[in-house]
Design an enzyme around this catalytic site. Sequence first.
Site: not given
Length: 306
Positions: A102, A112, A114, A151, A181, A264-265
Site C-alpha cells: 500500500h 498484490h 501470492n 500486463h 456486490h 485457525g491461522g
Amino acid sequence: MSTADIPDIDAVKAYLIALQQSICSALATEDGKAEFITDEWKRENGAGGGITRVLSDGELFEQAGVNFSHVSGGKLPASATAHRPELVGREFQAMGVSLVIHPKNPKIPTSHANVRFFIATKENEDPVWWFGGGFDLTPYYGFDEDCIHWHDVAKKACDPFGENTYKKYKTWCDEYFYIKHRDEQRGIGGLFFDDLNEEGFTKSFAFMQSVGDHYIDAYLPIVQRRKNETYTDEQREFQLYRRGRYVEFNLVYDRGTLFGLQTGGRTESILMSLPPVVHFEYNRPVPENSAEEKLYNYYLKPKDWV
C-alpha cells in the site's frame, strides 16, 4: 505416480523463503527510509508457522507486508472440502508467500501477489496437490503505460508455458478479482491460477516460480515512474476511499483470507493485507469528466492491454 514427479516439498519451501527475502530487499531498497521488521511465529501443537515481514511508514510505502507461511493439519475446513470431497479425511500442508503493498502516493497503485502450494496425504493413496497464485494491480489514478507494462511482464511470465497461458490466467484474474456486490473490478487484473497440477510437479513448480520471479519486474518500474508525482489532498482522500474496496473484497471473497481464518491461522498475518488507513463514505459522488470517473469507466473494465 512416477518417482520423478513426486512433489518435493522442501524445494518449494526453500524457493518461497528465498522469494520473500528477495522481494523485501527490493522494496526496502526502493523505499530508502524504512526497513522490514521480521516476526517469526509458530502454531500450537507443532502445526507449522511462518515469517511475517512488515514495512510501515516508509518514504514510499505506507505499509508493505510480505508473509511466508507453512501450516499443516489433520482436518481441512469446509471451505476446502465443499468442492473437493476427495480431500475429506486427509492430512494437509499449505505453504506460500503472500504480499500486499500500500503506497502513500495515490498515483502509485496498490499491488498484490501470492504463490502457494497445497498437498493433502492419506496412507496408501497418492497425494493430492496443486499450485496456485498470481499477481494483480489496483490503481487509484490510471495510466495506460503502467497497465501495459504490468500486463506485458505478466505475459512474459507465461510465454514459456504455452501461447494461451497468459490469456487463460489473465481472464481468470479478471473474473476472480470482481466485487460482485459493487458490480466492479478491484483493479486492472494480472494473473490468477489455481489447482495447477495437470502438467506434473516439475513443470507446475516452474510456472509458479516464473510468476513469483516476475512480480518485482512488473511492479517496481511503475513505482519508480510515479513516486515523484505530486498529488492533492482530494486525491489522497479518493485513495483512502477506494482502499475500502480492497477491504471489502479481502473480507468477503478472498479465498486465502477465508482459508487462513477457517484453519485457525495467525490472524495478524492473515489481515496484514488490509490498508493501514482507509476511509468509508456514504454514496460518494464521482465528478463528471474527472480522473476518478475515468478510473471507473475505463480502467476498471477488463480489457486487453497487450
